[in-house]
Design a protein around this motif. Structure first.
Motif, short mmCIF file in Angstrom:
data_model
loop_
_atom_site.label_atom_id
_atom_site.label_comp_id
_atom_site.label_asym_id
_atom_site.label_seq_id
_atom_site.Cartn_x
_atom_site.Cartn_y
_atom_site.Cartn_z
N LEU A 128 130.17 106.36 92.60
CA LEU A 128 129.89 105.72 93.89
C LEU A 128 128.41 105.77 94.23
CD1 LEU A 128 132.94 107.04 95.96
CD2 LEU A 128 132.64 104.78 94.93
N GLN A 131 126.55 103.04 92.66
CA GLN A 131 126.84 101.74 93.29
C GLN A 131 126.22 101.61 94.67
OE1 GLN A 131 131.11 102.03 93.20
NE2 GLN A 131 131.30 101.04 91.19
N ARG A 132 126.09 102.74 95.39
CA ARG A 132 125.76 102.67 96.80
C ARG A 132 124.43 103.31 97.18
NH1 ARG A 132 131.67 104.83 99.01
NH2 ARG A 132 132.92 103.04 98.29
N ARG A 133 123.80 104.02 96.30
CA ARG A 133 122.61 104.82 96.67
C ARG A 133 121.54 103.93 97.29
NH1 ARG A 133 118.18 102.44 94.28
NH2 ARG A 133 118.46 102.06 92.06
N THR A 134 120.85 104.50 98.25
CA THR A 134 119.72 103.83 98.88
C THR A 134 118.43 104.35 98.25
OG1 THR A 134 119.44 105.52 100.58
CG2 THR A 134 121.01 103.72 101.04
N GLN A 137 117.92 107.89 99.36
CA GLN A 137 118.78 108.87 98.71
C GLN A 137 118.33 109.15 97.28
OE1 GLN A 137 122.39 106.73 99.43
NE2 GLN A 137 122.92 107.95 101.25
N GLY A 174 128.35 107.88 99.80
CA GLY A 174 128.68 107.12 100.99
C GLY A 174 130.05 107.42 101.57
N ASN A 175 130.57 108.61 101.23
CA ASN A 175 131.87 109.05 101.72
C ASN A 175 131.71 110.49 102.17
OD1 ASN A 175 134.50 110.22 101.86
ND2 ASN A 175 135.32 108.64 100.51
N GLN A 226 121.58 102.21 88.47
CA GLN A 226 122.83 101.71 89.06
C GLN A 226 123.85 101.38 87.97
OE1 GLN A 226 121.00 98.72 91.88
NE2 GLN A 226 122.06 100.00 93.39
#
Length: 255
Positions: A128, A131-134, A137, A174-175, A226
């Motif tokens: 995750l 897929q979601r890291r900014t 982060q 992100g969770n 990613q």
């Protein structure tokens, strides 16, 4: 609060136990003493706990003991730590629910069992995160790696930077539940697993940490690119290697 003082086998340390307490790890005694102060209202919600140095001086324990005790309080949801500011009380009653006996983590077999849990948890968090890291982060992961490199160069164990790296991955998933579970399981296990691996494998600490750092770099690279499957594989390999090292330790203890 009245205390009893017992000398331990570790030079320079003194455990401060409550009356009638069984002999137990210094960090467990300290976290229990602080938890009772919180429950008793000595430290209220929003209050900052005494600094590391103040706790070291009051309880006559090492910095590692203080950090493990604070990690346990944080994992149970009683305190929150803020970079450069210390630990603050967030609730006065210990959180209920999932719990692992911290004392049992001194047993190598239990470390292996918890590592199996971390493998399942963190390998999916890495997917995750990829897929979601900014960008922020990812920068936090890189900052933790840089701090670990600096700590190794200083001859330190780099435990805090190691935890910061894995925590940054959990956060990037992100969770919030991944992060909560890591804060509980990861902070209790990392220092003990590292110490046990180095002690029983007779590996120089610097060599051990350099190997760990290379594994961290592979994880971070996959998340940066990613690539979810590469991130999963790199993190699974990293923790599986830790598990294998501990299993070798069990074999040595059994012979």
């Amino acid at each position: 609060m009245k205390t009893e003082t017992h000398h331990t086998s570790e030079p320079g340390l003194r455990s401060t136990a409550l009356p009638g307490a069984r002999r137990e790890k210094l960090s467990d005694q300290l976290s229990r003493a602080l938890a009772e102060r919180i429950a008793g209202g000595r430290y209220g919600v929003g209050d900052r706990l005494p600094s590391e140095q103040e706790l070291i001086e009051e309880f006559q324990v090492s910095r590692t003991v203080v950090r493990e005790a604070i990690a346990k309080l944080r994992a149970s949801g009683q305190v929150d730590t803020r970079q450069g500011r210390g630990a603050f009380v967030v609730q006065q009653r210990e959180a209920s629910g999932f719990e692992i006996d911290a004392g049992s983590l001194s047993v190598v077999q239990e470390m292996v069992a918890v590592l199996e849990l971390r493998i399942a948890l963190e390998s999916e968090a890495a997917v995750l995160a990829a897929q979601r890291r900014t960008p922020e982060q990812l920068a936090a992961m890189r900052s933790a790696l840089a701090e670990m490199t600096a700590a190794i160069a200083r001859g330190e164990d780099a435990v805090q930077a190691d935890m910061a790296f894995h925590r940054a991955i959990a956060e990037a998933a992100g969770n919030a539940h991944f992060l909560k579970l890591f804060n509980y399981v990861g902070e209790l296990l990392i220092p003990r697993a590292r110490l046990q691996s180095v002690r029983l494998d007779a590996v120089p600490m610097a060599d051990y940490l350099a190997r760990i750092q290379r594994e961290h770099e592979q994880i971070c690279y996959a998340i940066e690119k990613q690539d979810p499957e590469a991130a999963r594989a790199a993190l699974r390999m990293h923790l599986s290697e830790s598990k294998a090292r501990l299993q070798r330790s069990i074999a040595q203890l059994s012979t």
